[in-house]
Enzyme design. Structure first.
Site, mmCIF file in Angstrom:
data_model
loop_
_atom_site.group_PDB
_atom_site.id
_atom_site.type_symbol
_atom_site.label_atom_id
_atom_site.label_comp_id
_atom_site.label_asym_id
_atom_site.label_seq_id
_atom_site.Cartn_x
_atom_site.Cartn_y
_atom_site.Cartn_z
ATOM 1 N N GLU A 32 -32.269 -2.320 -8.168
ATOM 2 C CA GLU A 32 -30.893 -2.493 -8.642
ATOM 3 C C GLU A 32 -29.947 -2.238 -7.467
ATOM 4 O O GLU A 32 -29.909 -1.131 -6.928
ATOM 5 C CB GLU A 32 -30.603 -1.504 -9.781
ATOM 6 N N LYS A 75 -19.266 15.280 -19.764
ATOM 7 C CA LYS A 75 -19.118 15.436 -18.321
ATOM 8 C C LYS A 75 -18.998 14.049 -17.688
ATOM 9 O O LYS A 75 -19.964 13.296 -17.622
ATOM 10 C CB LYS A 75 -20.298 16.162 -17.685
ATOM 11 N N CYS A 89 -24.045 -2.381 -15.212
ATOM 12 C CA CYS A 89 -25.454 -2.260 -15.604
ATOM 13 C C CYS A 89 -26.002 -3.587 -16.121
ATOM 14 O O CYS A 89 -27.170 -3.886 -15.927
ATOM 15 C CB CYS A 89 -25.614 -1.159 -16.634
ATOM 16 N N VAL A 136 -31.930 9.549 -12.477
ATOM 17 C CA VAL A 136 -31.374 10.745 -13.138
ATOM 18 C C VAL A 136 -31.804 10.770 -14.611
ATOM 19 O O VAL A 136 -32.067 11.842 -15.165
ATOM 20 C CB VAL A 136 -29.838 10.830 -12.979
ATOM 21 N N GLY A 137 -31.927 9.592 -15.227
ATOM 22 C CA GLY A 137 -32.418 9.535 -16.616
ATOM 23 C C GLY A 137 -33.781 10.204 -16.725
ATOM 24 O O GLY A 137 -34.057 10.947 -17.676
ATOM 25 N N GLU A 197 -29.113 5.329 -21.389
ATOM 26 C CA GLU A 197 -28.680 3.955 -21.045
ATOM 27 C C GLU A 197 -28.721 3.877 -19.527
ATOM 28 O O GLU A 197 -27.873 4.470 -18.856
ATOM 29 C CB GLU A 197 -27.267 3.710 -21.548
ATOM 30 N N GLY A 204 -26.439 6.283 -16.850
ATOM 31 C CA GLY A 204 -26.443 6.352 -15.387
ATOM 32 C C GLY A 204 -27.731 5.768 -14.850
ATOM 33 O O GLY A 204 -28.345 4.904 -15.487
ATOM 34 N N SER A 205 -28.146 6.246 -13.703
ATOM 35 C CA SER A 205 -29.302 5.651 -13.027
ATOM 36 C C SER A 205 -30.608 6.041 -13.713
ATOM 37 O O SER A 205 -30.701 7.082 -14.361
ATOM 38 C CB SER A 205 -29.328 6.127 -11.579
ATOM 39 N N THR A 206 -31.623 5.204 -13.518
ATOM 40 C CA THR A 206 -32.939 5.495 -14.090
ATOM 41 C C THR A 206 -33.507 6.780 -13.475
ATOM 42 O O THR A 206 -34.162 7.571 -14.167
ATOM 43 C CB THR A 206 -33.867 4.280 -13.880
HETATM 44 P P1 NAD Z 1 -25.901 8.505 -11.641
HETATM 45 O O1 NAD Z 1 -27.167 8.572 -12.403
HETATM 46 O O2 NAD Z 1 -25.903 8.915 -10.234
HETATM 47 O O3 NAD Z 1 -24.770 9.389 -12.348
HETATM 48 C C1 NAD Z 1 -24.420 9.238 -13.706
HETATM 49 C C2 NAD Z 1 -23.863 10.547 -14.215
HETATM 50 O O4 NAD Z 1 -24.891 11.520 -14.142
HETATM 51 C C3 NAD Z 1 -22.687 11.103 -13.418
HETATM 52 O O5 NAD Z 1 -21.787 11.750 -14.292
HETATM 53 C C4 NAD Z 1 -23.364 12.135 -12.518
HETATM 54 O O6 NAD Z 1 -22.492 13.174 -12.111
HETATM 55 C C5 NAD Z 1 -24.442 12.659 -13.430
HETATM 56 N N1 NAD Z 1 -25.590 13.247 -12.749
HETATM 57 C C6 NAD Z 1 -26.018 13.032 -11.482
HETATM 58 N N2 NAD Z 1 -27.105 13.796 -11.229
HETATM 59 C C7 NAD Z 1 -27.372 14.487 -12.352
HETATM 60 C C8 NAD Z 1 -28.374 15.408 -12.727
HETATM 61 N N3 NAD Z 1 -29.331 15.785 -11.892
HETATM 62 N N4 NAD Z 1 -28.366 15.902 -13.987
HETATM 63 C C9 NAD Z 1 -27.433 15.523 -14.866
HETATM 64 N N5 NAD Z 1 -26.438 14.661 -14.570
HETATM 65 C C10 NAD Z 1 -26.419 14.137 -13.334
HETATM 66 O O7 NAD Z 1 -25.404 7.020 -11.854
HETATM 67 P P2 NAD Z 1 -24.079 6.353 -11.280
HETATM 68 O O8 NAD Z 1 -24.316 6.068 -9.851
HETATM 69 O O9 NAD Z 1 -22.886 7.143 -11.664
HETATM 70 O O10 NAD Z 1 -24.029 5.007 -12.136
HETATM 71 C C11 NAD Z 1 -24.744 3.906 -11.782
HETATM 72 C C12 NAD Z 1 -26.002 3.747 -12.597
HETATM 73 O O11 NAD Z 1 -25.675 3.814 -13.972
HETATM 74 C C13 NAD Z 1 -26.653 2.409 -12.407
HETATM 75 O O12 NAD Z 1 -28.048 2.571 -12.331
HETATM 76 C C14 NAD Z 1 -26.279 1.643 -13.667
HETATM 77 O O13 NAD Z 1 -27.142 0.600 -14.003
HETATM 78 C C15 NAD Z 1 -26.282 2.735 -14.675
HETATM 79 N N6 NAD Z 1 -25.458 2.374 -15.835
HETATM 80 C C16 NAD Z 1 -26.086 2.041 -17.001
HETATM 81 C C17 NAD Z 1 -25.338 1.645 -18.104
HETATM 82 C C18 NAD Z 1 -26.006 1.257 -19.389
HETATM 83 O O14 NAD Z 1 -25.307 1.119 -20.394
HETATM 84 N N7 NAD Z 1 -27.307 1.056 -19.410
HETATM 85 C C19 NAD Z 1 -23.955 1.597 -18.020
HETATM 86 C C20 NAD Z 1 -23.342 1.940 -16.816
HETATM 87 C C21 NAD Z 1 -24.117 2.341 -15.727
#
Ligand code: NAD
Length: 499
Positions: free
Chosen positions: A394, A186, A296, A243-244, A262, A239-241
């Protein structure tokens, strides 16, 4: 198609993409229209899939895993598909680069470089697919032989962010495929195009139907459905911490699926007085501005030795002023547009907060008028205190916060003063100092007298709240496997029950 400056065309009408399940394209869902962040015109239409589509995709991936159409092939056959995919990406490099620019806003020259890295990821994973192996134990006594098998973990759910849509995808997919797993991807809703294009390239390369499936839509519905799905064995989330953390809860509340996370970073760049200050300043300018700081591993905290701090900040501010911000289709552009409206707002709010909290802007801090898009000048804050929001959170934008230190211990302590631990960079001509910092700063990726260097051979991943697990390299394939210990009796068994 209408002609654009710099010889690149914008779509006259947005291109509609379907979604991809079990080797077939599907459609007929509500559509999401994506505008180019740099040009303000609609460029793509992607499907808002439903939870039923997620179930279909997971069922297809489950069947493709369980009937061993992929996991049962020799590693060499999997490597062949990965190498043909690398070639397919090479042939469609310009097309992929164009969609990355149109949906994400990154400079075309950067997009091309990222695609070259993606090709290398497929080639690296192909090698790993051939070499992946377990272990054997010939030391358990003459009557027993032991083996450790490496088995693919099963069906993987893969959720990716919008900042590097194709690059993050390709730092995961080939390694997942090399292990023998099947997957459901996704992508972020605003940047789905290139994840869908990869479906075609993989199919043309001979990947069996059902092994790579793509569902598109929002995180809250489609992402969440993947995190909660009882038939997904592992979820790889980037993605973000915040949502992680929700992925951890969803896994705990469903089937305890394994997680690869990540997440975010607040990465230090530590500059000692004995460093080559011109080199370090160039790296600091690059580290905060690359991908408009929506990166990131962006070096967002400058930690510079007090004796050279003023001089260094002057050199750095001069360099940051010269960064070419503008239309990402201009081959000379170094920094493009901010990808989403909400991210633009977040960055501008942080800049306002930094000023309010008393930090001093040495350069940038303003919106730039570069045409029909969202552009922010690379920004350097000095006099930042550890308690300030711009020091701790961040920002995910081109905003660098500068701190000063007097001793090695203070530099290390400032570098570690964060909940994150994704990456770090240290600049010094003194190998003892550089190595001491490398050993004592807690981060998953480290650069000494360089920044953001390296390829898919080495693993990526975070310490602390920057994540769990590793991607890329041999470890990145092993992450998607599990070990099975096998014991084989080779002599007569000494009986437990007397006969
Ligand atoms: P985000 O967490 O908002 O979204 C990431 C993904 O998760 C998207 O596909 C989004 O649709 C999905 N998502 C959102 N809510 C969700 C949920 N409740 N359940 C499951 N999936 C969900 O992050 P973003 O704004 O897209 O990206 C930016 C963040 O990603 C920053 O914090 C950045 O540091 C991090 N990032 C980390 C790495 C790494 O390798 N560590 C790489 C790139 C980005």
């Amino acid at each position: 198609m209408q002609e654009m400056t710099y010889g690149i065309t914008l779509p006259e009408t947005p291109r509609e993409f379907g979604f991809f399940i079990n080797g077939e394209w599907r459609g007929g869902r509500e559509l999401y229209e994506r505008d180019s962040p740099s040009h303000g015109v609609p460029v793509t239409l992607t499907s808002r899939c439903t939870p039923d589509d997620v179930n279909d995709a997971v069922a297809a991936a489950r069947l493709a895993f369980d009937d061993r159409r992929w996991a049962g092939l020799p590693g060499g056959a999997r490597a062949g598909v990965l190498l043909r995919t690398a070639e397919g990406i090479r042939q469609r490099r310009e097309e992929i680069a164009r969609w990355e620019v149109l949906e994400n806003g990154k400079p075309i020259s950067q997009a091309r470089g990222e695609i070259d890295h993606c090709i290398a990821c497929f080639e690296t994973a192909a090698g790993a697919a051939r070499l992946l192996h377990g272990d054997s134990f010939n030391n358990l006594g003459d009557n027993l032989f032991g083996m450790v098998l490496r088995e693919p973990i099963g069906v993987v759910g893969l959720i990716t962010p919008w900042n590097f849509p194709f690059l993050i995808l390709c730092e995961r997919v080939p390694f997942i495929l090399a292990s023998g797993c099947t997957l459901v991807v996704k992508p972020a809703e605003v940047t789905s195009a290139t994840t869908l294009i990869l479906a075609d390239i993989l199919a043309e390369a001979g990947l069996p139907a059902g092994v790579y499936n793509v569902v598109t839509g929002t995180g809250r519905t489609i992402g969440q459905a993947l995190t909660e799905h009882p038939d997904i064995d592992m979820l790889s989330f980037t993605g973000s911490t915040a949502v992680g953390r929700s992925c951890v809860h969803a896994s705990g509340d469903s089937n305890l699926k394994k997680l690869g996370l990540e997440l975010g970073g607040k990465n230090p760049i530590i500059v000692f007085a004995d460093a080559d200050l011109e080199d370090a300043a160039d790296a600091a300018a690059f580290g905060i501005s690359f991908n408009t700081g929506q990166c990131c591993v962006s070096s967002s905290r400058l930690i510079v030795e007090r004796t050279v701090a003023e001089k260094f900040e002057t050199i750095l501010a001069d360099k940051m002023k010269k960064i070419r911000v503008g239309d990402p289709f201009d081959p000379e552009t170094q920094v493009g547009a901010i990808t989403t409206t909400s991210q633009n707002e977040t960055i501008l709010n942080y800049i306002a907060k930094g000023k309010e909290e008393g930090a001093k802007i040495l350069t940038g801090g303003e919106v730039l008028d570069c045409g029909n898009g969202r552009y922010i000048a690379p920004t350097l804050f000095s006099g930042v205190k550890s308690s300030m929001a711009i020091a701790r959170e961040e920002i995910f934008g081109p905003v660098l916060s500068s701190f000063h230190f007097d001793s090695l211990d203070e530099a290390i302590s400032l570098a570690n003063d964060t909940v994150y631990g994704l990456a770090a960079s240290v600049w010094s001509k003194n190998i003892d100092k550089a190595l001491t910092v490398t050993r004592r700063v807690r981060a998953g990726r480290f650069w000494v007298n360089t920044i953001m260097a390296g390829g898919p051979e080495t693993p990526t991943g975070g310490f602390k709240q920057s994540g769990w697990g590793r991607e890329t390299g041999i470890l990145g394939v092993e992450e998607y496997t599990q070990a099975k210990s096998v014991h084989i009796e080779t002599g007569g068994r000494s009986h437990w029950i007397a006969s």
